[in-house]
Design a protein around this motif. Structure first.
Motif, PDB file in Angstrom:
ATOM      1  N   LEU A   1       0.938  -1.487  -0.168  1.00 31.81           N
ATOM      2  CA  LEU A   1      -0.659  -0.449   0.258  1.00 31.81           C
ATOM      3  C   LEU A   1       1.208   0.820  -0.112  1.00 31.81           C
ATOM      4  O   LEU A   1       1.010   2.024  -0.978  1.00 31.81           O
ATOM      5  N   THR A   2       1.982   1.323   0.931  1.00 31.74           N
ATOM      6  CA  THR A   2       2.708   2.327   1.025  1.00 31.74           C
ATOM      7  C   THR A   2       3.974   2.087  -0.466  1.00 31.74           C
ATOM      8  O   THR A   2       3.687   3.945  -1.652  1.00 31.74           O
ATOM      9  N   ALA A   3       4.020   1.550  -1.410  1.00 28.57           N
ATOM     10  CA  ALA A   3       4.909   1.442  -2.422  1.00 28.57           C
ATOM     11  C   ALA A   3       3.563   1.807  -3.096  1.00 28.57           C
ATOM     12  O   ALA A   3       4.251   2.312  -4.163  1.00 28.57           O
ATOM     13  N   LEU A   4       2.262   1.478  -3.599  1.00 26.55           N
ATOM     14  CA  LEU A   4       1.472   2.222  -4.268  1.00 26.55           C
ATOM     15  C   LEU A   4       1.389   4.344  -4.269  1.00 26.55           C
ATOM     16  O   LEU A   4       1.448   4.233  -5.858  1.00 26.55           O
ATOM     17  N   VAL A   5       0.932   4.107  -2.864  1.00 24.16           N
ATOM     18  CA  VAL A   5       0.960   5.529  -2.845  1.00 24.16           C
ATOM     19  C   VAL A   5       2.254   6.457  -3.144  1.00 24.16           C
ATOM     20  O   VAL A   5       2.344   7.253  -3.516  1.00 24.16           O
ATOM     21  N   PHE A   6       3.249   5.935  -2.789  1.00 24.02           N
ATOM     22  CA  PHE A   6       5.107   6.267  -3.115  1.00 24.02           C
ATOM     23  C   PHE A   6       5.035   6.487  -4.837  1.00 24.02           C
ATOM     24  O   PHE A   6       5.641   7.627  -5.420  1.00 24.02           O
ATOM     25  N   SER A   7       4.446   5.505  -5.483  1.00 25.86           N
ATOM     26  CA  SER A   7       3.881   5.107  -7.291  1.00 25.86           C
ATOM     27  C   SER A   7       3.310   6.192  -7.647  1.00 25.86           C
ATOM     28  O   SER A   7       3.748   7.216  -8.539  1.00 25.86           O
ATOM     29  N   LEU A   8       2.073   7.230  -6.848  1.00 23.49           N
ATOM     30  CA  LEU A   8       1.656   7.284  -7.591  1.00 23.49           C
ATOM     31  C   LEU A   8       1.549   9.213  -7.479  1.00 23.49           C
ATOM     32  O   LEU A   8       1.157   9.773  -7.822  1.00 23.49           O
ATOM     33  N   VAL A   9       2.107   8.998  -6.122  1.00 32.01           N
ATOM     34  CA  VAL A   9       2.199  10.445  -6.606  1.00 32.01           C
ATOM     35  C   VAL A   9       3.514  11.187  -7.091  1.00 32.01           C
ATOM     36  O   VAL A   9       3.787  12.939  -6.719  1.00 32.01           O
ATOM     37  N   HIS A  10       4.353  10.207  -7.858  1.00 28.13           N
ATOM     38  CA  HIS A  10       4.652  10.541  -8.207  1.00 28.13           C
ATOM     39  C   HIS A  10       4.235  11.394  -9.788  1.00 28.13           C
ATOM     40  O   HIS A  10       5.618  12.201 -10.610  1.00 28.13           O
ATOM     41  N   PHE A  11       3.522  10.856  -9.551  1.00 28.11           N
ATOM     42  CA  PHE A  11       2.096  11.668 -11.108  1.00 28.11           C
ATOM     43  C   PHE A  11       3.844  11.553 -12.402  1.00 28.11           C
ATOM     44  O   PHE A  11       3.256  12.080 -13.429  1.00 28.11           O
ATOM     45  N   GLN A  12       3.616  10.165 -12.617  1.00 32.83           N
ATOM     46  CA  GLN A  12       4.430   9.685 -13.779  1.00 32.83           C
ATOM     47  C   GLN A  12       3.846   8.320 -13.695  1.00 32.83           C
ATOM     48  O   GLN A  12       4.733   7.520 -13.645  1.00 32.83           O
ATOM     49  N   PHE A  13       2.501   8.014 -14.877  1.00 36.66           N
ATOM     50  CA  PHE A  13       2.259   7.376 -15.158  1.00 36.66           C
ATOM     51  C   PHE A  13       3.165   5.875 -15.770  1.00 36.66           C
ATOM     52  O   PHE A  13       3.277   4.847 -15.804  1.00 36.66           O
ATOM     53  N   TYR A  14       4.516   6.642 -17.245  1.00 32.09           N
ATOM     54  CA  TYR A  14       5.353   5.442 -17.040  1.00 32.09           C
ATOM     55  C   TYR A  14       6.649   5.214 -16.786  1.00 32.09           C
ATOM     56  O   TYR A  14       7.807   4.443 -17.747  1.00 32.09           O
ATOM     57  N   GLY A  15       6.436   5.470 -16.027  1.00 32.27           N
ATOM     58  CA  GLY A  15       7.179   5.564 -15.029  1.00 32.27           C
ATOM     59  C   GLY A  15       6.781   4.121 -13.200  1.00 32.27           C
ATOM     60  O   GLY A  15       7.709   4.192 -11.815  1.00 32.27           O
ATOM     61  N   PHE A  16       5.798   4.388 -12.680  1.00 27.32           N
ATOM     62  CA  PHE A  16       4.193   3.308 -12.120  1.00 27.32           C
ATOM     63  C   PHE A  16       5.049   2.429 -12.124  1.00 27.32           C
ATOM     64  O   PHE A  16       5.355   1.950 -10.511  1.00 27.32           O
ATOM     65  N   LEU A  17       5.767   1.101 -12.724  1.00 26.92           N
ATOM     66  CA  LEU A  17       6.202   0.013 -12.864  1.00 26.92           C
ATOM     67  C   LEU A  17       7.353  -0.159 -11.691  1.00 26.92           C
ATOM     68  O   LEU A  17       6.854  -0.922 -10.368  1.00 26.92           O
ATOM     69  N   PRO A  18       8.010   0.488 -12.429  1.00 29.71           N
ATOM     70  CA  PRO A  18       9.278   0.374 -11.501  1.00 29.71           C
ATOM     71  C   PRO A  18       9.477   1.285 -10.426  1.00 29.71           C
ATOM     72  O   PRO A  18      10.337   0.345  -8.921  1.00 29.71           O
ATOM     73  N   ARG A  19       8.185   2.295  -9.801  1.00 25.46           N
ATOM     74  CA  ARG A  19       8.889   2.381  -9.233  1.00 25.46           C
ATOM     75  C   ARG A  19       7.742   2.119  -7.861  1.00 25.46           C
ATOM     76  O   ARG A  19       8.138   1.821  -6.611  1.00 25.46           O
TER      77      ARG A  19
END
Length: 304
Positions: free
Chosen positions: A193-211
């Motif tokens: 859940l934390t990783a999901l929020v961490f990735s979402l708040v960067h607002f970069q869809f094309y970097g979502f999976l690695p983040r």
């Protein structure tokens, strides 16, 4: 604020954390504007604005909200954040370094896989908007990495790698992840859940999976080591690697080809090996840690 927050539920702690983040964004903007009025700083144009905004956001919107909420909800914030003296810190830092090395190829694979994602035709407008946001972020990154002086390299290592690693780990692992754990009492749910929020708040869809993957690695590092400096080191190394590679080899053909690496069966196989080795490393570390705790307990019992 402490009397109000000391008995706050985990849900309210999370809500306050993000409320303070929003307030921090506003405060950071004010301070950045004031600093940029100084001619000696503003003379460098867009790049000085990016650096000042990055530093102010790291301090007021990310690090400070995390520390304040933890300090107002705990009598010993350093202990809660797990940033106290640790006699096994060196082994934990070596573990973090090895996890970074082992997981790097799988993260790179996810980055290339994510870049090639194409949304359905019905979502073309959304895809174009996300592409434009990605291009804007890339333009900012390229501007930061464009400097070729030693001073630029050091500044990027301090601001882009160092400030980001410390502030984001304080916020996401030190505060948010522990608040979420208090809510759900499940380590795996908490980490992802934390990783999901961490990735979402960067607002970069094309970097979502690695983040998302990196966020999970950082979360498990924090859980396994029970020390915030381990994920901070991993985060720093992740950012610093890009900075150093770009500084020394950005004009080399092999470096340019890395950006265009295709998701081939060979690359996929190497990535899977990278993932398996990373998981195995966590397994070995956990077993060794459990064994040490067992031996320490027996030694203590025998001395009683």
């Amino acid at each position: 604020m402490r009397p109000l927050l000391i008995s706050a539920s985990p849900g309210f702690k999370i809500a306050y954390l993000f409320l303070f983040l929003l307030i921090g964004v506003f405060v950071a903007g004010i301070f950045a504007g004031l600093i940029l009025m100084i001619p000696a700083i503003n003379n460098y144009g867009d790049i000085s604005e990016i650096y000042v905004n990055t530093i102010m956001q790291s301090i007021f919107a990310i690090a400070l909200p995390a520390y304040l909420i933890v300090a107002w909800t705990n009598r010993e914030p350093a202990h809660y954040l797990k940033m106290v003296e640790d006699d096994k810190l060196s082994s934990k830092m070596i573990f973090a370094l090895l996890v970074f090395v082992f997981s790097y190829l799988f993260a790179s694979f996810l980055a290339q896989l994510n870049k090639g994602m194409i949304l359905p035709e019905s979502m073309k407008d959304i895809e174009e908007m996300m592409r434009s946001m990605e291009d804007a972020a890339l333009e900012t990154t390229n501007l930061l990495l464009s400097g070729k002086s030693l001073g630029s390299l050091i500044l990027n290592l301090i601001v882009v790698a160092g400030f980001a690693a410390i502030s984001e780990e304080l916020f996401f692992r030190g505060a948010l992840q522990q608040f979420i754990y208090e809510k759900f009492k499940n380590n795996h749910v908490t980490v992802w859940l934390t990783a999901l929020v961490f990735s979402l708040v960067h607002f970069q869809f094309y970097g979502f999976l690695p983040r998302l993957f990196l966020g999970a690695i950082l979360g498990y590092l924090f859980n396994y080591t029970q020390n915030l400096w381990a994920p901070i080191l991993f985060h720093f190394l992740n950012n610093a690697t890009v900075i150093i590679l770009n500084f020394f080899w950005s004009d080399r053909e092999w470096y340019k080809n890395l950006e265009e690496t295709s998701v081939t069966p060979v690359f996929t196989g190497i990535a899977i090996v990278s993932l398996v080795l990373t998981i195995a490393l966590f397994w070995v570390y956990n077993n060794q840690t459990s064994k040490n705790i067992y031996n320490d307990t027996n030694s203590t019992d025998n001395n009683i």
